[in-house]
Design a protein around this motif. Structure first.
Motif, PDB file in Angstrom:
ATOM      1  N   LEU A  30       0.825  -1.208   0.000  1.00 48.74           N
ATOM      2  CA  LEU A  30       0.000   0.000   0.000  1.00 48.74           C
ATOM      3  C   LEU A  30       0.858   1.256   0.000  1.00 48.74           C
ATOM      4  O   LEU A  30       1.987   1.246   0.492  1.00 48.74           O
ATOM      5  CB  LEU A  30      -0.901  -0.009   1.232  1.00 48.74           C
ATOM      6  CG  LEU A  30      -2.026  -1.040   1.179  1.00 48.74           C
ATOM      7  CD1 LEU A  30      -2.567  -1.314   2.566  1.00 48.74           C
ATOM      8  CD2 LEU A  30      -3.145  -0.557   0.279  1.00 48.74           C
ATOM      9  N   PRO A  31       0.324   2.350  -0.533  1.00 52.44           N
ATOM     10  CA  PRO A  31       1.065   3.618  -0.481  1.00 52.44           C
ATOM     11  C   PRO A  31       1.054   4.177   0.936  1.00 52.44           C
ATOM     12  O   PRO A  31       0.444   3.605   1.837  1.00 52.44           O
ATOM     13  CB  PRO A  31       0.291   4.510  -1.452  1.00 52.44           C
ATOM     14  CG  PRO A  31      -1.087   3.965  -1.461  1.00 52.44           C
ATOM     15  CD  PRO A  31      -0.966   2.493  -1.211  1.00 52.44           C
ATOM     16  N   TRP A 204     -11.236  10.193  -5.351  1.00 53.61           N
ATOM     17  CA  TRP A 204     -10.398   9.154  -4.735  1.00 53.61           C
ATOM     18  C   TRP A 204      -9.057   9.750  -4.354  1.00 53.61           C
ATOM     19  O   TRP A 204      -8.397  10.388  -5.182  1.00 53.61           O
ATOM     20  CB  TRP A 204     -10.202   8.001  -5.733  1.00 53.61           C
ATOM     21  CG  TRP A 204      -9.353   6.873  -5.214  1.00 53.61           C
ATOM     22  CD1 TRP A 204      -9.247   6.450  -3.926  1.00 53.61           C
ATOM     23  CD2 TRP A 204      -8.499   6.027  -5.984  1.00 53.61           C
ATOM     24  NE1 TRP A 204      -8.395   5.375  -3.851  1.00 53.61           N
ATOM     25  CE2 TRP A 204      -7.918   5.092  -5.087  1.00 53.61           C
ATOM     26  CE3 TRP A 204      -8.178   5.940  -7.341  1.00 53.61           C
ATOM     27  CZ2 TRP A 204      -7.028   4.107  -5.508  1.00 53.61           C
ATOM     28  CZ3 TRP A 204      -7.302   4.962  -7.762  1.00 53.61           C
ATOM     29  CH2 TRP A 204      -6.730   4.045  -6.858  1.00 53.61           C
ATOM     30  N   PRO A 206      -5.822   7.969  -2.967  1.00 51.66           N
ATOM     31  CA  PRO A 206      -5.281   6.667  -2.569  1.00 51.66           C
ATOM     32  C   PRO A 206      -4.595   6.694  -1.206  1.00 51.66           C
ATOM     33  O   PRO A 206      -4.738   5.754  -0.429  1.00 51.66           O
ATOM     34  CB  PRO A 206      -4.270   6.349  -3.685  1.00 51.66           C
ATOM     35  CG  PRO A 206      -4.731   7.134  -4.857  1.00 51.66           C
ATOM     36  CD  PRO A 206      -5.361   8.379  -4.306  1.00 51.66           C
ATOM     37  N   ARG A 209      -7.116   6.342   1.444  1.00 51.57           N
ATOM     38  CA  ARG A 209      -7.911   5.103   1.364  1.00 51.57           C
ATOM     39  C   ARG A 209      -9.414   5.393   1.313  1.00 51.57           C
ATOM     40  O   ARG A 209     -10.201   4.657   1.888  1.00 51.57           O
ATOM     41  CB  ARG A 209      -7.645   4.169   2.551  1.00 51.57           C
ATOM     42  CG  ARG A 209      -6.205   4.017   2.973  1.00 51.57           C
ATOM     43  CD  ARG A 209      -5.446   3.078   2.077  1.00 51.57           C
ATOM     44  NE  ARG A 209      -4.161   2.725   2.688  1.00 51.57           N
ATOM     45  CZ  ARG A 209      -3.030   3.412   2.497  1.00 51.57           C
ATOM     46  NH1 ARG A 209      -3.004   4.455   1.683  1.00 51.57           N
ATOM     47  NH2 ARG A 209      -1.924   3.033   3.071  1.00 51.57           N
ATOM     48  N   ILE A 210      -9.806   6.470   0.685  1.00 51.08           N
ATOM     49  CA  ILE A 210     -11.234   6.755   0.603  1.00 51.08           C
ATOM     50  C   ILE A 210     -11.627   7.077  -0.832  1.00 51.08           C
ATOM     51  O   ILE A 210     -10.812   7.592  -1.612  1.00 51.08           O
ATOM     52  CB  ILE A 210     -11.658   7.949   1.495  1.00 51.08           C
ATOM     53  CG1 ILE A 210     -10.699   9.111   1.277  1.00 51.08           C
ATOM     54  CG2 ILE A 210     -11.737   7.531   2.942  1.00 51.08           C
ATOM     55  CD1 ILE A 210     -11.208  10.394   1.838  1.00 51.08           C
ATOM     56  N   LYS A 211     -12.835   6.726  -1.141  1.00 53.68           N
ATOM     57  CA  LYS A 211     -13.354   7.013  -2.468  1.00 53.68           C
ATOM     58  C   LYS A 211     -14.862   7.167  -2.348  1.00 53.68           C
ATOM     59  O   LYS A 211     -15.508   6.485  -1.556  1.00 53.68           O
ATOM     60  CB  LYS A 211     -13.031   5.845  -3.411  1.00 53.68           C
ATOM     61  CG  LYS A 211     -13.508   6.060  -4.827  1.00 53.68           C
ATOM     62  CD  LYS A 211     -13.278   4.847  -5.699  1.00 53.68           C
ATOM     63  CE  LYS A 211     -11.819   4.530  -5.874  1.00 53.68           C
ATOM     64  NZ  LYS A 211     -11.478   3.249  -5.266  1.00 53.68           N
ATOM     65  N   VAL A 235      -7.793  11.561  -7.619  1.00 50.98           N
ATOM     66  CA  VAL A 235      -7.951  10.862  -8.889  1.00 50.98           C
ATOM     67  C   VAL A 235      -9.438  10.656  -9.149  1.00 50.98           C
ATOM     68  O   VAL A 235     -10.172  10.297  -8.227  1.00 50.98           O
ATOM     69  CB  VAL A 235      -7.242   9.490  -8.824  1.00 50.98           C
ATOM     70  CG1 VAL A 235      -7.343   8.770 -10.152  1.00 50.98           C
ATOM     71  CG2 VAL A 235      -5.792   9.647  -8.408  1.00 50.98           C
TER      72      VAL A 235
END
Lengths: 274, 556
Positions: A30-31, A204, A206, A209-211, A235
């Motif tokens: 994960l980033p 989004w 990243p 961690r939410i979209k 994004v």
């Protein structure tokens, strides 16, 4: 060469479980985690990744082992064992996945709750106008952090997000700022109220961690609390037309003093595109 | 019910139907001809879809949009999805193998409705041509195979309408097929053959066909409403006219999630036929396999909203669909453990059919694990609509269904043609496909987790290397079709003669000549009550080589 099969199986099983746990804990896919949600999310990811690694490696091992060990050798013409089933074995491999799935489901419910997913979406609406709007809100994530911090006078920062082909616009009702980039202070909950002008887009980040989809005609809510200063990409994640891939923006997470400077420099004025 | 046909009508149909190669281009009523028509037609569309997929991977080899125009890219990805799903996997796992095998398995001389069957097939080539030609005539649809409004209402209308027409035709064909399979399996069984004695593929096709008949009409209705919105500007899904864009997603996924099971359940059935023959063992856990299929069907109808976790969905809905979706893992898991137990203690021939079947098991397990992960709302919120999802569903539909299609071709080719395929070329084909596939799609999990959304023509340059790795895998997959094509064409003329039953199998399609005669058997249809009666009792086991058939540790 006479180790009993049962012990061998047990040892292999333990190696597999420990190996899977090690992979889940140590292989990072994960980033960087830059919001209050992200460490909670990463905890869920590590659990899922560990269980997945154990299952996958176990089954891969069984397939490869069977293909080698039980392959037909030259000269063997006979059939294999006439074994049509084994009730206790079948009950075992129905019950174990059911328990695992139930555990994963309850655990992810807990994670979802900690991320603020179960907070009523109208929550945190402070002014009258927003109260009116909450009936129309269709989806999104509230914020647990917001619930906790409202008492300590750190109210959520409201931002109105408008998505259109192919840009995001951020409007800060306090100060009447319009910006092409999202500026937020570290540690303060942010509450995005999002609506699209034309087609469906998705917001989004990243690293957070939410979209959340941004839908025309139906406002959605997304709350988060940034924890690490920096510049992270925003994004668009829903196909929105030919330039979908270039529909990107950035969220700038700043120390509160830097944010206040940015805010007072831009307040009451209109900045078309940052 | 009797399936005997008077000899007079027999001769008449012989005269009306062309013989020789010409019958494959005719409105033939023979289920075997129709099955092969589906298979070859599907494979041609697979090559077209593969070409489109390769174009996508070429574009993504560099982070900027340089290989084709952006709107062309969206047309290509829409066509790639639509062709692969509606013209390759669904028609082949259902139509091709279903038509060829189901009448054999139930002991019938043809499908219940032969004319409907031929109509169902002949709807596919025109629909496919319509779809492909839309690219050249008006520009194809640009809104992805999901065609979400309002995007599908704002992109050029002509392409979208042709897309809708084509999918409606294909859906209609699929419904006709589904009705035919249900009727054949339930009503054309040979007297004396009980339901629980049917080969597993029949159960898979029964479950699949029920899903087809229940869910495809919903898609058809939805697309008709969408076409009204496009053509006469009604406002069902147009927020500008008071419509609701999210309702479309519910209706679309009410079909399109079951569609995943429509693509994989028949594959599960085919693997259940292939493994016992080549492992020389009975299929493990027949009864639990049957109940698993039915459980997957029921659950498959109530999980659709997991495609909409980041859309306009309230929290309670997110939770319900998380739990329902996760539970599909249980019946699916049962099937996989049963296959592993079928392998265990067998006498496994390491031929192409077995290798592709085992490749399917490995790939699908990975796709299933990521599927359970994606079912968890908090997890999905990060990776929804990213390359993680692209990787997941390619593991399910390519690593799953397409691997099984290849396994099935290697297994039934001797029956189709009367000649054997070259096994060494087949194993080479497997190796290339397996490596290429995993190289192409495994890295995409990482791309999605780290911030690359799906359906983009350009991306953050930090992802360039992993994308090039993925493109290299796609190239390998493209190359892997060459040995297969050569093998299939060459063996049709020069392959060794197969004989009636080269695999020493027990299911009824092998109890006749290769290729089988019109109406399947000369004389009475055989009654096969134990389709998986392979294997010997423990005391008679051939002990040469090895045999430790302790099945205790297969529980993992």
């Amino acid at each position: 060469m006479s180790i009993p099969i049962a012990i061998l199986t047990l040892v292999l099983g333990m190696v597999l479980v420990l190996g899977g746990l090690w992979i889940g804990q140590n292989v990072n896919l994960l980033p960087v985690d830059a919001s209050a949600n992200a460490p909670v999310y990463d905890e869920l990811f590590r659990v899922l990744f560990s269980i997945g690694a154990i299952l996958f490696l176990g089954i891969l091992g069984l397939v490869v082992f069977s293909l080698i060990k039980f392959r037909r050798r030259p000269g063997q013409l006979g059939d294999g064992l006439a074994l049509e089933g084994n009730l206790s074995l079948e009950v075992f491999w129905t019950a174990v996945p059911a328990v695992i799935v139930l555990f994963v489901g309850l655990y992810s419910f807990d994670i979802y709750d900690r991320m603020g997913g179960m907070v009523p979406l109208g929550h945190g609406a402070h002014d009258h106008q927003e109260m009116e709007m909450q009936q129309n809100i269709w989806g999104g994530i509230g914020s647990k952090a917001e619930e906790l911090t409202t008492e300590s006078n750190l109210a959520a920062l409201p931002v109105e997000v408008t998505a259109m082909q192919y840009a995001f616009l951020f409007r800060y009702p306090r100060g009447d700022i319009i910006s092409g980039e999202l500026h937020v202070p570290v540690g303060q909950p942010v509450r995005l109220r999002m609506e699209a002008k034309d087609v469906i887009h998705a917001f989004w980040v990243p690293e957070f961690r939410i979209k959340q989809d941004v839908i025309p005609g139906q406002p959605t809510i997304l709350s988060f609390t940034a924890t690490k200063p920096g510049r992270y990409p925003i994004v668009c994640a829903e196909l929105c037309g030919p330039y979908h891939g270039s529909m990107r923006s950035a969220v700038v997470v700043e120390e509160p003093t830097d944010y206040d400077t940015w805010f007072s420099n831009n307040a009451k004025t209109t900045v078309p595109e940052a | 019910m009797t399936i005997a046909i008077p000899p007079t009508s027999n001769k008449k149909s012989d005269q009306l139907q062309p013989n020789g190669w010409l019958r494959y281009f005719s409105f033939s009523l023979d289920h075997k001809v129709i099955g092969l028509q589906y298979l070859v037609c599907g494979f041609i569309f697979y090559l077209i879809g593969g070409l489109l997929g390769s174009a996508i991977r070429v574009e993504l080899a560099s982070p900027i949009s340089d290989f084709m125009a952006r709107d062309v890219y969206n047309q290509v990805l829409t066509l790639h999805g639509t062709v692969m799903i509606f013209l390759w996997i669904v028609p082949v796992v259902n139509g091709a193998f279903g038509n060829y095998l189901i009448p054999f398995y139930v002991g019938a001389r043809d499908m219940a409705f032969p004319r409907l069957n031929a109509v169902a097939f002949w709807m596919i080539p025109p629909a496919g041509l319509l779809l492909i030609s839309s690219y050249f005539i008006t520009g194809a649809a640009q809104s992805g195979w999901t065609a979400y409004p309002p995007l599908s209402l704002t992109t050029p209308a002509a392409g979208q309408i042709l897309w809708i027409l084509s999918v409606l035709f294909l859906g209609g064909s699929s419904i006709f097929g589904g009705i035919n399979f249900i009727a054949t399996i339930l009503k054309l069984r040979r007297p004396g053959l009980k339901l629980m004695q049917l080969p597993m593929y029949c159960w898979a096709m029964l479950g699949t066909s029920i899903l087809v008949v229940l869910s495809t009409p919903v898609l058809a209705g939805t697309l008709i409403l969408l076409s009204f919105d496009i053509v006469v500007h009604t406002g069902f899904f147009n927020p500008g006219l008071g419509g609701n864009a999210v309702v479309y997603q519910h209706l679309f996924w009410f079909y399109s999630h079951p569609a995943v099971y429509i693509m994989v359940l028949p594959a599960f059935g085919l693997v259940s036929e292939i493994l016992p023959v080549h492992c020389r063992k009975p299929l493990f856990g027949y009864t639990s396999m049957v109940y698993s299929i039915m459980a997957i069907c029921v659950l498959g109808l109530v999980v659709w909203a997991h495609h909409m976790f980041t859309s306009g969905t309230p929290p309670w809905m997110r939770l319900f669909f998380t739990i329902a979706t996760s539970f599909i893992a249980v019946p699916t898991g049962i099937k996989f453990f049963n296959w592993l137990a079928t392998l265990w203690g067998g006498r496994i021939s390491l031929n192409s059919a077995v290798l592709f079947s085992c490749g399917f098991i490995v790939n699908f397990v990975l796709g299933g694990i990521t599927g359970v992960m994606l079912a968890q709302v908090p997890f999905d919120i990060h990776v929804h609509d990213t390359y993680f999802v692209v990787a997941h569903f390619h593991y399910v539909v390519y690593g799953g269904s397409v691997f099984v299609i290849f396994a099935s071709i290697y297994h039934w080719y001797p029956k189709f043609t009367g000649r054997m395929l070259n096994e060494n070329l087949g194993r080479f084909h497997f190796l290339l496909t397996f490596i290429g596939f995993n190289l192409c799609f495994a890295p995409q999990h990482w791309l999605g987790l780290n911030g690359m959304p799906r359906r983009v023509a350009e991306y953050d340059p930090q992802f360039t290397f992993i994308n090039q790795l993925s493109s290299a895998g796609a190239l390998l997959m493209a190359i892997s079709t060459l040995p297969f094509l050569w093998n299939v064409v060459q063996s049709a003329f020069n392959g060794p003669i197969a004989g009636d039953n080269p695999w020493r199998a027990l299911t009824p399609e092998w109890l006749t000549s290769s290729p089988p005669p019109v109406e399947n058997w000369n004389g009475e249809a055989p009654l096969v009550t134990e389709p998986y009666g392979y294997g010997v009792p423990k005391e008679q086991l051939d002990k040469t080589g090895t045999s430790n058939s302790d099945h205790r540790s297969s529980g993992q």
